[in-house]
Motif scaffolding. Structure first.
Motif, PDB file in Angstrom:
ATOM      1  N   LYS A  73       0.832  -1.203   0.000  1.00  0.00           N
ATOM      2  CA  LYS A  73       0.000   0.000   0.000  1.00  0.00           C
ATOM      3  C   LYS A  73       0.867   1.254   0.000  1.00  0.00           C
ATOM      4  O   LYS A  73       0.618   2.195  -0.763  1.00  0.00           O
ATOM      5  N   ALA A  74       1.916   1.261   0.836  1.00  0.00           N
ATOM      6  CA  ALA A  74       2.830   2.410   0.889  1.00  0.00           C
ATOM      7  C   ALA A  74       3.569   2.581  -0.437  1.00  0.00           C
ATOM      8  O   ALA A  74       3.718   3.707  -0.938  1.00  0.00           O
ATOM      9  N   GLU A  75       4.026   1.477  -1.006  1.00  0.00           N
ATOM     10  CA  GLU A  75       4.717   1.543  -2.299  1.00  0.00           C
ATOM     11  C   GLU A  75       3.787   2.065  -3.386  1.00  0.00           C
ATOM     12  O   GLU A  75       4.199   2.865  -4.242  1.00  0.00           O
ATOM     13  N   SER A  76       2.549   1.639  -3.377  1.00  0.00           N
ATOM     14  CA  SER A  76       1.583   2.092  -4.379  1.00  0.00           C
ATOM     15  C   SER A  76       1.319   3.582  -4.245  1.00  0.00           C
ATOM     16  O   SER A  76       1.228   4.304  -5.250  1.00  0.00           O
ATOM     17  N   LYS A  77       1.204   4.052  -3.005  1.00  0.00           N
ATOM     18  CA  LYS A  77       0.995   5.489  -2.795  1.00  0.00           C
ATOM     19  C   LYS A  77       2.178   6.292  -3.301  1.00  0.00           C
ATOM     20  O   LYS A  77       2.015   7.323  -3.950  1.00  0.00           O
ATOM     21  N   ALA A  78       3.389   5.831  -2.995  1.00  0.00           N
ATOM     22  CA  ALA A  78       4.600   6.530  -3.441  1.00  0.00           C
ATOM     23  C   ALA A  78       4.672   6.535  -4.958  1.00  0.00           C
ATOM     24  O   ALA A  78       5.024   7.564  -5.568  1.00  0.00           O
ATOM     25  N   LEU A  79       4.341   5.437  -5.588  1.00  0.00           N
ATOM     26  CA  LEU A  79       4.377   5.365  -7.051  1.00  0.00           C
ATOM     27  C   LEU A  79       3.346   6.303  -7.663  1.00  0.00           C
ATOM     28  O   LEU A  79       3.628   6.997  -8.646  1.00  0.00           O
ATOM     29  N   THR A  80       2.163   6.356  -7.066  1.00  0.00           N
ATOM     30  CA  THR A  80       1.116   7.241  -7.570  1.00  0.00           C
ATOM     31  C   THR A  80       1.535   8.697  -7.428  1.00  0.00           C
ATOM     32  O   THR A  80       1.328   9.500  -8.329  1.00  0.00           O
ATOM     33  N   LYS A  81       2.140   9.044  -6.301  1.00  0.00           N
ATOM     34  CA  LYS A  81       2.618  10.414  -6.084  1.00  0.00           C
ATOM     35  C   LYS A  81       3.681  10.784  -7.107  1.00  0.00           C
ATOM     36  O   LYS A  81       3.724  11.910  -7.605  1.00  0.00           O
TER      37      LYS A  81
END
Length: 113
Positions: A73-81
């Motif tokens: 979830k954290a990795e996905s948020k960082a990638l989206t940002k």
């Protein structure tokens, strides 16, 4: 009473003999019975349960899954940002706001005479 023929007497006096196949079948049957009887006489003892049976593996697996879920979830948020780009009208609106605010600031200040 007439005497029977000799060939009929011979057949009656003859001992019944078994063929080799019949002897083999009989021998196998006897061996099987002896093996089954020996198997029934054996004493057996249950082996103890392994210690891993009493360990709570489910809790450990659930903890690993939860940690993985949080990491993904954290990795996905960082990638989206990282992929996110501001809209073109957003910069335009910010520029207009800053101009209007600066013009309001200059207009709102009374001139000292």
């Amino acid at each position: 009473v007439p005497d029977p023929f000799y060939m009929t007497l011979r057949e009656e006096l003859k001992k019944p003999t078994k063929t080799k196949a019949q002897e083999e079948v009989e021998l196998k049957r006897i061996q099987k019975e002896l093996e089954e009887e020996a198997e029934c006489k054996k004493q057996f003892k249950a082996s103890p349960l392994p210690p891993s049976t009493f360990q709570s593996r489910l809790k450990h697996i659930e903890e690993k899954q939860e940690a993985r879920r949080q990491r993904v979830k954290a990795e996905s948020k960082a990638l989206t940002k990282a992929m996110q780009k501001p809209f073109s009208f957003d910069q335009r609106n910010k520029l207009r706001r800053s101009r209007s605010l600066s013009s309001l600031d200059t207009d709102s200040k009374p001139s000292c005479l």
